[in-house]
Motif scaffolding. Structure first.
Motif, PDB file in Angstrom:
ATOM      1  N   THR A  51       0.800  -1.097  -0.106  1.00 59.91           N
ATOM      2  CA  THR A  51      -0.219  -0.073   0.033  1.00 59.91           C
ATOM      3  C   THR A  51       0.922   1.153   0.029  1.00 59.91           C
ATOM      4  O   THR A  51       0.621   2.087  -0.692  1.00 59.91           O
ATOM      5  N   ALA A  52       2.022   0.971   0.832  1.00 59.39           N
ATOM      6  CA  ALA A  52       3.030   2.351   0.719  1.00 59.39           C
ATOM      7  C   ALA A  52       3.641   2.533  -0.658  1.00 59.39           C
ATOM      8  O   ALA A  52       3.921   3.629  -1.372  1.00 59.39           O
ATOM      9  N   ALA A  53       3.821   1.476  -1.297  1.00 62.08           N
ATOM     10  CA  ALA A  53       4.457   1.523  -2.550  1.00 62.08           C
ATOM     11  C   ALA A  53       3.746   1.856  -3.887  1.00 62.08           C
ATOM     12  O   ALA A  53       4.372   2.607  -4.773  1.00 62.08           O
ATOM     13  N   VAL A  54       2.354   2.092  -3.834  1.00 62.42           N
ATOM     14  CA  VAL A  54       1.638   2.865  -4.721  1.00 62.42           C
ATOM     15  C   VAL A  54       1.054   4.106  -4.261  1.00 62.42           C
ATOM     16  O   VAL A  54       0.343   4.860  -5.109  1.00 62.42           O
ATOM     17  N   SER A  55       1.729   4.700  -3.298  1.00 61.86           N
ATOM     18  CA  SER A  55       1.312   6.085  -2.602  1.00 61.86           C
ATOM     19  C   SER A  55       1.800   6.992  -3.668  1.00 61.86           C
ATOM     20  O   SER A  55       0.935   7.777  -4.367  1.00 61.86           O
ATOM     21  N   ILE A  56       2.895   7.525  -3.782  1.00 57.99           N
ATOM     22  CA  ILE A  56       3.337   8.507  -4.775  1.00 57.99           C
ATOM     23  C   ILE A  56       3.694   7.791  -6.215  1.00 57.99           C
ATOM     24  O   ILE A  56       3.212   8.825  -7.224  1.00 57.99           O
ATOM     25  N   PHE A 100       6.619  13.927  -0.044  1.00 61.38           N
ATOM     26  CA  PHE A 100       7.309  12.666   0.304  1.00 61.38           C
ATOM     27  C   PHE A 100       7.200  12.692   1.617  1.00 61.38           C
ATOM     28  O   PHE A 100       6.827  11.395   2.170  1.00 61.38           O
ATOM     29  N   ALA A 101       7.643  13.435   2.424  1.00 62.06           N
ATOM     30  CA  ALA A 101       7.492  13.363   4.142  1.00 62.06           C
ATOM     31  C   ALA A 101       6.215  13.413   4.428  1.00 62.06           C
ATOM     32  O   ALA A 101       5.762  12.422   5.376  1.00 62.06           O
ATOM     33  N   GLY A 102       5.195  14.003   3.795  1.00 58.71           N
ATOM     34  CA  GLY A 102       3.744  14.020   4.200  1.00 58.71           C
ATOM     35  C   GLY A 102       3.287  12.347   3.986  1.00 58.71           C
ATOM     36  O   GLY A 102       2.181  11.857   4.680  1.00 58.71           O
ATOM     37  N   THR A 103       3.578  11.977   2.599  1.00 57.95           N
ATOM     38  CA  THR A 103       3.172  10.732   2.546  1.00 57.95           C
ATOM     39  C   THR A 103       3.947   9.739   3.568  1.00 57.95           C
ATOM     40  O   THR A 103       3.158   8.779   3.883  1.00 57.95           O
ATOM     41  N   LEU A 104       5.033   9.842   3.633  1.00 56.18           N
ATOM     42  CA  LEU A 104       5.614   8.940   4.644  1.00 56.18           C
ATOM     43  C   LEU A 104       5.119   9.199   6.078  1.00 56.18           C
ATOM     44  O   LEU A 104       4.845   8.054   6.864  1.00 56.18           O
ATOM     45  N   LEU A 105       4.782  10.003   6.614  1.00 56.09           N
ATOM     46  CA  LEU A 105       4.070  10.338   7.809  1.00 56.09           C
ATOM     47  C   LEU A 105       2.707   9.813   7.692  1.00 56.09           C
ATOM     48  O   LEU A 105       2.249   8.943   8.825  1.00 56.09           O
ATOM     49  N   SER A 106       1.899   9.736   6.824  1.00 54.74           N
ATOM     50  CA  SER A 106       0.536   9.462   6.774  1.00 54.74           C
ATOM     51  C   SER A 106       0.585   7.920   6.552  1.00 54.74           C
ATOM     52  O   SER A 106      -0.133   7.391   7.324  1.00 54.74           O
ATOM     53  N   ARG A 107       1.273   7.323   5.751  1.00 62.03           N
ATOM     54  CA  ARG A 107       1.521   6.022   5.667  1.00 62.03           C
ATOM     55  C   ARG A 107       2.062   5.276   7.016  1.00 62.03           C
ATOM     56  O   ARG A 107       1.544   4.011   7.357  1.00 62.03           O
ATOM     57  N   THR A 108       2.876   5.792   7.707  1.00 61.05           N
ATOM     58  CA  THR A 108       3.285   5.216   8.838  1.00 61.05           C
ATOM     59  C   THR A 108       2.194   5.285   9.948  1.00 61.05           C
ATOM     60  O   THR A 108       1.889   4.389  10.716  1.00 61.05           O
ATOM     61  N   VAL A 109       1.655   6.596  10.123  1.00 63.15           N
ATOM     62  CA  VAL A 109       0.405   6.621  11.228  1.00 63.15           C
ATOM     63  C   VAL A 109      -0.674   5.763  10.889  1.00 63.15           C
ATOM     64  O   VAL A 109      -1.340   4.880  11.727  1.00 63.15           O
ATOM     65  N   THR A 142       9.078  -0.203   9.324  1.00 59.26           N
ATOM     66  CA  THR A 142      10.242  -0.340   8.561  1.00 59.26           C
ATOM     67  C   THR A 142       9.791  -0.681   7.274  1.00 59.26           C
ATOM     68  O   THR A 142      10.146   0.127   6.304  1.00 59.26           O
ATOM     69  N   TYR A 143       8.692  -1.496   7.054  1.00 59.69           N
ATOM     70  CA  TYR A 143       8.466  -1.935   5.754  1.00 59.69           C
ATOM     71  C   TYR A 143       7.747  -0.846   5.057  1.00 59.69           C
ATOM     72  O   TYR A 143       7.548  -0.900   3.956  1.00 59.69           O
ATOM     73  N   THR A 144       6.907  -0.239   5.962  1.00 63.20           N
ATOM     74  CA  THR A 144       6.082   1.063   5.125  1.00 63.20           C
ATOM     75  C   THR A 144       7.003   2.017   4.667  1.00 63.20           C
ATOM     76  O   THR A 144       6.832   2.477   3.905  1.00 63.20           O
ATOM     77  N   ALA A 145       8.137   2.260   5.631  1.00 64.65           N
ATOM     78  CA  ALA A 145       9.191   3.225   5.050  1.00 64.65           C
ATOM     79  C   ALA A 145       9.735   2.673   3.952  1.00 64.65           C
ATOM     80  O   ALA A 145       9.995   3.535   2.757  1.00 64.65           O
ATOM     81  N   VAL A 146      10.018   1.547   3.751  1.00 66.42           N
ATOM     82  CA  VAL A 146      10.754   0.952   2.401  1.00 66.42           C
ATOM     83  C   VAL A 146       9.887   1.091   1.385  1.00 66.42           C
ATOM     84  O   VAL A 146      10.060   1.601   0.146  1.00 66.42           O
ATOM     85  N   GLY A 147       8.338   0.831   1.622  1.00 67.85           N
ATOM     86  CA  GLY A 147       7.410   0.956   0.704  1.00 67.85           C
ATOM     87  C   GLY A 147       7.391   2.369   0.162  1.00 67.85           C
ATOM     88  O   GLY A 147       7.213   2.365  -1.104  1.00 67.85           O
ATOM     89  N   VAL A 148       7.381   3.365   0.856  1.00 69.74           N
ATOM     90  CA  VAL A 148       7.429   4.710   0.503  1.00 69.74           C
ATOM     91  C   VAL A 148       8.723   4.979  -0.482  1.00 69.74           C
ATOM     92  O   VAL A 148       8.474   5.976  -1.309  1.00 69.74           O
ATOM     93  N   ALA A 149       9.624   4.532   0.117  1.00 71.39           N
ATOM     94  CA  ALA A 149      10.968   4.798  -0.713  1.00 71.39           C
ATOM     95  C   ALA A 149      10.825   4.031  -2.033  1.00 71.39           C
ATOM     96  O   ALA A 149      11.263   4.839  -2.978  1.00 71.39           O
ATOM     97  N   ARG A 181       5.649  -0.791 -11.811  1.00 73.00           N
ATOM     98  CA  ARG A 181       6.970  -1.247 -11.145  1.00 73.00           C
ATOM     99  C   ARG A 181       7.264  -0.942  -9.666  1.00 73.00           C
ATOM    100  O   ARG A 181       7.932  -1.833  -9.108  1.00 73.00           O
ATOM    101  N   ALA A 182       6.555  -0.227  -9.256  1.00 71.01           N
ATOM    102  CA  ALA A 182       6.618   0.112  -7.733  1.00 71.01           C
ATOM    103  C   ALA A 182       5.866  -1.223  -7.068  1.00 71.01           C
ATOM    104  O   ALA A 182       6.614  -1.887  -5.913  1.00 71.01           O
ATOM    105  N   ILE A 183       4.815  -1.873  -7.583  1.00 64.96           N
ATOM    106  CA  ILE A 183       4.130  -3.111  -7.008  1.00 64.96           C
ATOM    107  C   ILE A 183       5.426  -4.270  -7.243  1.00 64.96           C
ATOM    108  O   ILE A 183       5.336  -5.092  -6.284  1.00 64.96           O
ATOM    109  N   GLY A 184       5.815  -4.141  -8.308  1.00 64.89           N
ATOM    110  CA  GLY A 184       6.642  -5.426  -8.601  1.00 64.89           C
ATOM    111  C   GLY A 184       8.051  -5.308  -7.633  1.00 64.89           C
ATOM    112  O   GLY A 184       8.524  -6.343  -7.065  1.00 64.89           O
TER     113      GLY A 184
END
Length: 266
Positions: free
Chosen positions: A70-75, A98-107, A148-155, A165-168
């Motif tokens: 779910t984080a990988a498809v955000s941006i 970037f930071a807003g997405t990271l914050l929201s997905r982490t929350v 951790t996995y959420t942060a990697v997904g956003v990255a 490509r993000a999903i893959g």
């Protein structure tokens, strides 16, 4: 728009799209599934060791996997559809996105896990269990591993040029991370240390196996009799070291991805 405002906007999007409800539902179902599996494996009164193991096995796999996807498809989705280019025509900056997405997905991930754990705790309290020490440790690392996995997904989402490509990449990363400790043990000096004191080569094999997020989570969130955990015979196998490994996997991909995202021509 500030980072906090963009995070609130993204959380609202998550709620409308049903992704947030999916995360919460999955967390609740997997935690309750872990309680049920722990009770079944205990063959009698629920034990904290079996519950610790099933927390690692069920929500410990399911929640991080879905959080990564779910984080990988955000941006990447906004970039793929062209919405990202339109956003940057407004006062919104790349840091905001970037930071807003990271914050929201982490929350969103933390809330989902918290709800699942809270409901699971009600079920556990109603059951006879001697100790909660091991369970508390497993739950704490479930929170950390999910972040951790959420942060990697956003990255991944910030680096990928398309949603597909993000999903893959997200699936590939999770699978590689999960298989890493198994591969290391398979090709290492030994996969069964037995009662004897491990050799330096055997210890090195165990340490290398904990260098993936899943390997670190497995070592810290389960007992030494579990699948990927071993006795702490060296400081590099300690719980505190596993925290450092997970924090590195949380921070380093984010910093690398933002540096690329901030300079890439969209």
């Amino acid at each position: 728009m500030s980072i906090r405002k963009f995070a609130r906007h993204d959380l609202a999007v998550l709620a409308r799209s049903g992704t947030g409800r999916l995360l919460v539902g999955l967390a609740v179902a997997s935690v309750l599934g872990a309680v049920g599996a722990g009770l079944a494996m205990s063959n009698g009164p629920l034990t904290d060791e079996f519950l610790m193991f099933t927390i690692w096995l069920v929500p410990g796999i399911a929640v991080p996997f879905v959080a990564t996807l779910t984080a990988a498809v955000s941006i990447s989705s906004a970039r793929d559809s062209g919405r990202l280019r339109l956003l940057f025509g407004t006062p919104i900056t790349r840091l905001d996105v970037f930071a807003g997405t990271l914050l929201s997905r982490t929350v969103a991930t933390l809330v989902a896990v918290a709800v699942g754990v809270a409901i699971g705790a009600v079920a556990v309290v109603a059951l006879p269990i001697a100790s909660f020490g091991n369970v508390v440790r497993a739950v704490a690392f479930l929170f950390l591993a999910s972040v951790t996995y959420t942060a990697v997904g956003v990255a991944i989402s910030a680096l990928a040029t398309t949603r597909v490509r993000a999903i893959g990449a997200a699936i590939g990363f999770f699978v590689a991370s999960a298989l890493w400790p198994h591969l290391v043990r398979t090709f290492g000096p030994t996969s069964d240390f037995g009662p004897a004191e491990p050799t330096a080569a055997e210890t090195l094999t165990s340490v290398v196996g904990t260098l993936s997020p899943f390997g670190a989570f497995s070592q810290a969130a389960t007992t030494e009799r579990a699948i990927y955990a071993v006795a702490v015979t060296h400081p590099l196998l300690s719980t505190s070291t596993m925290v450092v490994v997970l924090l590195c996997w949380t921070l380093v991909p984010v910093l690398v991805a933002y540096r690329s995202f901030a300079s890439t021509d969209l």
